[in-house]
Each structure stands twice: as C-alpha cells, then as structure tokens.
Design a protein around this motif. Structure first.
Motif, PDB file in Angstrom:
ATOM      1  N   GLN A  71      10.203 -96.370 -16.448  1.00 24.05           N
ATOM      2  CA  GLN A  71      10.743 -96.973 -17.670  1.00 24.05           C
ATOM      3  C   GLN A  71      11.663 -98.137 -17.310  1.00 24.05           C
ATOM      4  N   THR A  82      23.242 -89.074 -27.762  1.00 25.90           N
ATOM      5  CA  THR A  82      22.634 -90.116 -28.588  1.00 25.90           C
ATOM      6  C   THR A  82      23.005 -91.477 -28.009  1.00 25.90           C
ATOM      7  N   ASN A  91      13.260 -92.436 -26.112  1.00 26.50           N
ATOM      8  CA  ASN A  91      13.673 -91.342 -25.241  1.00 26.50           C
ATOM      9  C   ASN A  91      13.924 -91.919 -23.856  1.00 26.50           C
ATOM     10  N   GLY A 150      18.190 -94.004 -29.741  1.00 23.80           N
ATOM     11  CA  GLY A 150      17.418 -93.094 -28.922  1.00 23.80           C
ATOM     12  C   GLY A 150      18.264 -91.941 -28.436  1.00 23.80           C
ATOM     13  N   LYS A 151      17.732 -91.268 -27.423  1.00 21.62           N
ATOM     14  CA  LYS A 151      18.409 -90.083 -26.901  1.00 21.62           C
ATOM     15  C   LYS A 151      18.192 -89.994 -25.402  1.00 21.62           C
ATOM     16  N   TYR A 152      19.218 -89.508 -24.724  1.00 21.18           N
ATOM     17  CA  TYR A 152      19.113 -89.177 -23.304  1.00 21.18           C
ATOM     18  C   TYR A 152      19.682 -87.778 -23.132  1.00 21.18           C
ATOM     19  N   LYS A 153      18.814 -86.835 -22.826  1.00 27.25           N
ATOM     20  CA  LYS A 153      19.208 -85.426 -22.732  1.00 27.25           C
ATOM     21  C   LYS A 153      19.909 -85.018 -24.028  1.00 27.25           C
ATOM     22  N   ASP A 154      21.189 -84.647 -23.970  1.00 28.27           N
ATOM     23  CA  ASP A 154      21.887 -84.211 -25.183  1.00 28.27           C
ATOM     24  C   ASP A 154      22.750 -85.315 -25.792  1.00 28.27           C
ATOM     25  N   GLN A 179      14.537 -92.105 -20.112  1.00 22.65           N
ATOM     26  CA  GLN A 179      14.085 -91.255 -19.026  1.00 22.65           C
ATOM     27  C   GLN A 179      15.043 -91.313 -17.838  1.00 22.65           C
TER      28      GLN A 179
END
Length: 232
Positions: A40, A114, A4, A108-112, A6
């Motif tokens: 991070q 991928t 995730n 991973g993901k950042y907000k909406d 940040q």
C-alpha cells in the motif's frame, strides 16, 4: 471511499518532482525493483511540481513517472490525494484511487484507530477554496492549453517553479496544527503540504505531518502504530 490502512503502508508527500527534484522517480524505482516492499502506497499530494490531466506539456515532461506509477498500481494499492500542484489526475491514473481536494479528508481505519488523511491545504478560507476551484476548472485549463503556443505558458510556469525555494521551517508550527485539528474528529490525522515532517499529540489526537521527499529525502512507513521516518 473508506481506507483500511495496512501494516507497512508507505507515505510519500511533497516530492515536487521536476527536472531538479528527482527523488520521487528514484523512490518508485526502488519499489519496482523490490528493494522496498509494500502492498500500500499513499501519495499525499504535490508529488509532481505541476501536473494536471489537461496540461499536455507537463504530461509529456512527467511521462516516465506517470507510466511507472501506472505499472506499480497493477500490483500494489496506490492512493493519491491530490494537492495544490497536482490535480484532475484520475484520467492519467486509471488504477489508482485518486482523491480530489473537495473529497478530502479521506477517512479510514488502522486497527482500532480512526484516521483522516488530507493533503493539507483544506480548511483555510473561502477565498482559497474559490481560487482552488478556478485553477482546477477543466474548461479553463483546456483553453490555456489551446493557447500555449510553443509551450510558452507551460515553460513560464516550469521556470517559475524551478526557481522557488520551497524548503523552510514554519515557526510555531504546533500552533497551526492545534487550530487545524479542530476540523478533525479522528484519532489520527495525517497531512502533507507543510514540509515540516513533525508529529504532535494534542487533545488525545495524533497529528502526523509527512516529511517532504524533495526537502528531507524522507518518507514514512507505518509499523505497529508508529509512523517511522526513513531516508530514501
């Protein structure tokens, strides 16, 4: 592992830390002193000019930076994607999330969005994959370490690396990127390795090449969907 990302995550790539290129150490000291603040830190590989968990000479040479990273890892999240100059690292960094080449890309993901992160030396060809597996073989590395009398082998490697010019622009880098993104299915692709510090939007994908810290004296910070280059 699933990451995730940040807000205000910091990305460092291709520091190639050695006796000549000391920016990585200086940068980490700024984080330690809180001159730079982040929760991070993403290390994109080749942060050391050479380091493996089996190479005693290079562990000694890089001791201060290894200790500094381990200290920082107790207060911030650090993710380390191994590169082609630094591998078999988990034993050196017990609190850092070390991602081996064979486990890249890291998703991973950042907000909406991928994301996929790789050092950047994957998806090349089977011959290079074979070479990578050989040079990372712990048995081979331990054997070489055992015959490294008076650090003869290690000093040869060190001298060769110190003499290299690793900073240059790749012609038609966008063409290379266009081919590479076919290996990814995420919205955002983040790589190091190429020392270009370029970004492209191709086929609804955003490609970010993190600049080389030793070549450009730059890192990147993620802020509100933007990957912003900053001078150290």
């Amino acid at each position: 592992m699933f990451l995730n990302l940040q807000e205000n995550a910091i990305f460092i790539a291709d520091s190639h830390y050695n006796l000549k290129n000391t920016q990585f150490s200086s940068f980490l000291l700024k984080i330690e002193s809180k001159e730079l603040e982040t929760s991070q830190l993403i290390l994109m590989g080749d942060n050391f000019d050479f380091l493996s968990g089996e190479s005693k000479y290079f562990i000694r040479q890089n001791k201060s930076v290894i200790e500094l990273l381990n200290k920082l890892s107790k207060s911030i999240e650090i993710v380390y994607l191994e590169g082609n100059h630094d591998y078999n690292l988990q034993k050196l960094f017990p609190n850092i999330k070390v991602i081996k080449r064979e486990n890249q890309p890291l998703f991973g993901k950042y907000k909406d969005k991928t994301i996929a992160l790789s050092h950047g030396d994957n998806f090349i060809n089977w011959q290079y994959d074979l070479y990578c597996s050989i040079i990372r073989n712990p048995i081979l590395l331990k054997f070489l370490n055992s015959i490294d009398f008076n650090n003869f082998i290690s000093r040869k490697i060190e001298a060769s690396l110190l003499g290299k010019n690793i900073c240059h622009k790749i012609e038609n880098f966008k063409s290379l990127v266009t081919k590479r993104i076919n290996n990814y299915k995420t919205d955002i692709i983040i790589e190091g390795h190429y020392h270009q510090g370029s970004s492209f939007k191709i086929e609804n994908k955003e490609y970010i090449n993190i600049p080389s810290l030793c070549c450009d004296d730059k890192y990147m910070i993620l802020n509100n969907y933007e990957f912003i280059g900053k001078n150290i």
